[in-house]
Scaffold this active site. Sequence first.
Site, PDB file in Angstrom:
ATOM      1  N   GLU A  99       4.189  -5.738   7.028  1.00  0.00           N
ATOM      2  CA  GLU A  99       3.434  -4.668   7.704  1.00  0.00           C
ATOM      3  C   GLU A  99       3.806  -4.528   9.172  1.00  0.00           C
ATOM      4  O   GLU A  99       3.783  -3.433   9.728  1.00  0.00           O
ATOM      5  CB  GLU A  99       1.925  -4.929   7.575  1.00  0.00           C
ATOM      6  CG  GLU A  99       1.337  -4.622   6.205  1.00  0.00           C
ATOM      7  CD  GLU A  99       1.401  -5.801   5.249  1.00  0.00           C
ATOM      8  OE1 GLU A  99       2.219  -6.735   5.478  1.00  0.00           O
ATOM      9  OE2 GLU A  99       0.648  -5.796   4.261  1.00  0.00           O
ATOM     10  N   ALA A 139       0.865  -1.174   0.000  1.00  0.00           N
ATOM     11  CA  ALA A 139       0.000   0.000   0.000  1.00  0.00           C
ATOM     12  C   ALA A 139       0.903   1.227   0.000  1.00  0.00           C
ATOM     13  O   ALA A 139       2.100   1.125   0.300  1.00  0.00           O
ATOM     14  CB  ALA A 139      -0.872  -0.013   1.247  1.00  0.00           C
TER      15      ALA A 139
HETATM   16  C1  3H9 Z   1       0.620  -2.303   3.402  1.00  0.00           C
HETATM   17  O1  3H9 Z   1       0.819  -2.770   2.336  1.00  0.00           O
HETATM   18  C2  3H9 Z   1      -0.706  -2.358   4.122  1.00  0.00           C
HETATM   19  C3  3H9 Z   1      -1.685  -3.330   3.503  1.00  0.00           C
HETATM   20  O2  3H9 Z   1      -1.559  -4.593   4.080  1.00  0.00           O
HETATM   21  C4  3H9 Z   1      -3.084  -2.900   3.808  1.00  0.00           C
HETATM   22  C5  3H9 Z   1      -3.635  -1.788   3.032  1.00  0.00           C
HETATM   23  C6  3H9 Z   1      -5.088  -1.545   3.309  1.00  0.00           C
HETATM   24  N1  3H9 Z   1       4.641   3.445   0.061  1.00  0.00           N
HETATM   25  O3  3H9 Z   1      13.300   1.644   0.261  1.00  0.00           O
HETATM   26  P1  3H9 Z   1      13.705   2.403  -0.929  1.00  0.00           P
HETATM   27  C7  3H9 Z   1       9.402   4.857  -1.212  1.00  0.00           C
HETATM   28  S1  3H9 Z   1       1.851  -1.486   4.244  1.00  0.00           S
HETATM   29  C8  3H9 Z   1       5.118   4.663  -0.233  1.00  0.00           C
HETATM   30  O4  3H9 Z   1      14.773   3.419  -0.784  1.00  0.00           O
HETATM   31  P2  3H9 Z   1      14.780   0.034  -2.126  1.00  0.00           P
HETATM   32  C9  3H9 Z   1      10.505   5.163  -0.226  1.00  0.00           C
HETATM   33  O5  3H9 Z   1      10.058   6.032   0.787  1.00  0.00           O
HETATM   34  C10 3H9 Z   1       3.242  -1.515   3.142  1.00  0.00           C
HETATM   35  N2  3H9 Z   1       6.416   4.879  -0.533  1.00  0.00           N
HETATM   36  O6  3H9 Z   1      14.057   1.450  -2.155  1.00  0.00           O
HETATM   37  C11 3H9 Z   1      11.536   5.798  -1.122  1.00  0.00           C
HETATM   38  O7  3H9 Z   1      11.127   7.133  -1.361  1.00  0.00           O
HETATM   39  P3  3H9 Z   1      12.236   8.276  -1.578  1.00  0.00           P
HETATM   40  C12 3H9 Z   1       3.904  -2.824   3.128  1.00  0.00           C
HETATM   41  C13 3H9 Z   1       7.241   3.837  -0.519  1.00  0.00           C
HETATM   42  O8  3H9 Z   1      14.971  -0.347  -3.542  1.00  0.00           O
HETATM   43  C14 3H9 Z   1      11.379   5.032  -2.443  1.00  0.00           C
HETATM   44  O9  3H9 Z   1      10.069   4.444  -2.397  1.00  0.00           O
HETATM   45  N3  3H9 Z   1       5.107  -2.758   2.319  1.00  0.00           N
HETATM   46  C15 3H9 Z   1       6.808   2.546  -0.214  1.00  0.00           C
HETATM   47  O10 3H9 Z   1      15.943   0.070  -1.225  1.00  0.00           O
HETATM   48  C16 3H9 Z   1      12.412   3.939  -2.617  1.00  0.00           C
HETATM   49  O11 3H9 Z   1      12.386   3.103  -1.481  1.00  0.00           O
HETATM   50  C17 3H9 Z   1       6.292  -2.421   2.850  1.00  0.00           C
HETATM   51  O12 3H9 Z   1       6.419  -2.220   4.022  1.00  0.00           O
HETATM   52  C18 3H9 Z   1       5.436   2.358   0.075  1.00  0.00           C
HETATM   53  N4  3H9 Z   1       4.920   1.147   0.359  1.00  0.00           N
HETATM   54  O13 3H9 Z   1      13.748  -0.937  -1.451  1.00  0.00           O
HETATM   55  C19 3H9 Z   1       7.431  -2.335   1.889  1.00  0.00           C
HETATM   56  N5  3H9 Z   1       7.859   1.703  -0.274  1.00  0.00           N
HETATM   57  O14 3H9 Z   1      13.057   7.860  -2.765  1.00  0.00           O
HETATM   58  C20 3H9 Z   1       8.152  -1.029   2.077  1.00  0.00           C
HETATM   59  C21 3H9 Z   1       8.914   2.442  -0.632  1.00  0.00           C
HETATM   60  O15 3H9 Z   1      11.432   9.518  -1.754  1.00  0.00           O
HETATM   61  N6  3H9 Z   1       9.203  -0.819   1.108  1.00  0.00           N
HETATM   62  N7  3H9 Z   1       8.560   3.739  -0.780  1.00  0.00           N
HETATM   63  O16 3H9 Z   1      13.032   8.277  -0.312  1.00  0.00           O
HETATM   64  C22 3H9 Z   1      10.380  -1.463   1.138  1.00  0.00           C
HETATM   65  O17 3H9 Z   1      10.621  -2.351   1.925  1.00  0.00           O
HETATM   66  C23 3H9 Z   1      11.434  -1.023   0.158  1.00  0.00           C
HETATM   67  O18 3H9 Z   1      11.090   0.267  -0.295  1.00  0.00           O
HETATM   68  C24 3H9 Z   1      11.602  -1.947  -1.083  1.00  0.00           C
HETATM   69  C25 3H9 Z   1      12.570  -1.267  -2.104  1.00  0.00           C
HETATM   70  C26 3H9 Z   1      12.192  -3.294  -0.642  1.00  0.00           C
HETATM   71  C27 3H9 Z   1      10.312  -2.166  -1.802  1.00  0.00           C
END
Ligand code: 3H9
Length: 688
Positions: free
Chosen positions: A125, A63
Amino acid sequence: MSDFLKVSRDGDVAIVTIDNPPVNALSFHVREPLMQALVGLRDDPTVAAIVIACAGRTFVAGADITEFGKPVQQPELRAIVATLETIAKPTIAAIHGTALGGGLELALGCHFRVADAGAKLGLPEVKLGLLPGGGGTVRLPRLVGAVKALKMIVSGALIGAEEAHAAGLVDAVFKGDLTTHAVNFAREIARKGGPFTPVRDRNDGPRETDLAAFDAEAADLAKKARGLEAPIACAQAVRNAVTLPFDEALAAERALFVELVASDQSRAQRHLFFAEREAAKIPGKDIIKRRIARIGIIGAGTMGGGIAMAFANGGYSVTLLETSQEVLQRGLGTIDKNYAVSVTRGSLTEDAKWQRLAQFTGSTNYADLADCDLIVEAVFEDMAVKKEVFGKLDAVAKPGAILATNTSYLDINEIAASTSRPQDVLGLHFFSPANVMKLLEIVRAEKTAPEALATVVDLARRIGKVAVVVGVCHGFVGNRMLAARGAESEALLLEGATPRQIDQAFTDFGWPMGPFQMGDLAGLDIGWRNRKARGQTAVIADTLCEQGRFGQKTGRGFYLYEASERTPVPDPQVEALIRDKAAEKGIVPRAIGAEEIIERTLYPLVNEGAKILEEGIAARASDIDVVWANGYGFPVGKGGPMFWAGLEGPAKLIERLDHWHQRTGKDVFKVAPLLRRMAETGSWETGG
Ligand code: 3H9
């Protein structure tokens, strides 16, 4: 169809491609066209199967976290997944990169999931203080079984495509062009014909006949939660998936999600998520970075060896320098042993261990550092010794090589000034064990060149560290604040608290351990040596050290470790010693509560953080939070000291700090002007 979503056709297979850089988060502007596309394709008789894929580097990573805490815009993810489950023709998620959180939940709404061999899947999450809120807790157990789902959801850990395949989460794993494979897979499935059962109606995972086994596992995981609400909610939701009808379990998941998303703990953990990413942003990010291939490490002791492993683990070649063959071989032997332990634990293969070891070259000759692009010094913490090392480095290092010191306290400007190239000198303050701890304080000295700084910030990320750029001062951000936290520990003992009471107040707050247990673990002799070097004393700790009580390593410190090496047992002798020392000072012991312990240790910690911000040693309050959450065990559910100060109420902090300042006259309680300003404006902005 939209800037963020395209629908294309390959014969009778429709391909929905989400394109929402950087990580294809399910923002409102994706959900809206996605819903429309799915409804259209469901009702289109010329479409035999639907593939959902993503452009760019990853499948949907979740999300959109930036939307949490704001009014929900329809359609929600849950509605999209429910719509997917009304589609009679086969739906296939084509997963590359990472399918995380809401991304995996979207994929669980499909009949089938195919993955690139390098893909990773998970429901992380919990790390944001949440539980999966798009049906993940109810659908995942139906495919992989409740115990596996419980472990994945409570830990938030990711699994690889092959493991996901073996567990029944993924139906096929492919190498090469994933969309082509997914389309072929879809066509073949459609040709064979349905009916296709949505995950909600399946129960393919191992059947946990014994709910007691599930509960035992859940209880074990709950013990590790240390006051965090999300892991408990995750376990409850997975249990619901097993014990309640699907729709009831789904409704219960939603209710838990709504509660958690509004909680301080989740706000704190989301704050840390963005803070870690923000910390890596430094002015002039686009500066051309220097090329780093070979790293030199001076000193093969605990710190040097750990740093060397951190770089080797990140794929870099390492030259490890020591003063003699004997010490060098001992250091290399320890590295070998550490990797062997990883092999025994199953976190490293035997082949990978040999590959890592092959990246090391040992030397006792400074000239062998001439081909290194970065050289990190990890020798004895003494200015004269450091300057001697940097003098030698200055003579042998190639032009443009970055020269780093791992000092924890010393003035890096002075070290830099002892070379002919201060622009290439900076601090890399690793935390022990350096191959494990995520935090890296990158210390920018007065003359450090911007591209040298940008190079190491980038490098830190490559070796999996959470980097925070800090300025030069005694102890930098972390250790300077630690000193402020520790300043009152002795006083509290002398006034009547026991080490156990103080440690208990800390663990009740959410710390993994309190200051005395921590001191025993690290070795009390380290602080003793530092105090002696600086002409300082700590009457209780010094006396313990004089008695040879250095902590766990000698079986005795603030606690006894006789029955078990790691389990602290209060020692009546230490309590008697404290009473004697108090009597010598004429202090009459009194009862001290947990609240006072927190006020006198953690309020000064925040206060020092405010001074650090004012002085520009840290660029942002959130950087300080990142330091404390990643390097010192500050409870993530409180978001780091500066975020927690906001929750606690700055006015309360000021009132209590003023109170203790009046009572003791001690500097640690003297309120920083920025803290007063923060109480008025609600912001840590310095305006500078
Ligand atoms: C969820 O899904 C809830 C649901 O169950 C229910 C819904 C109803 N949203 O980490 P990076 C941004 S909760 C918004 O440096 P990498 C991040 O801030 C979510 N933004 O890249 C950064 O921005 P900036 C569950 C996000 O390649 C840019 O993207 N999912 C999100 O090292 C690059 O990120 C997670 O918890 C997001 N969801 O790693 C996964 N994710 O460039 C969270 C990232 O402006 N994400 N951004 O600083 C991650 O673990 C890592 O970002 C990922 C990539 C492994 C995907």
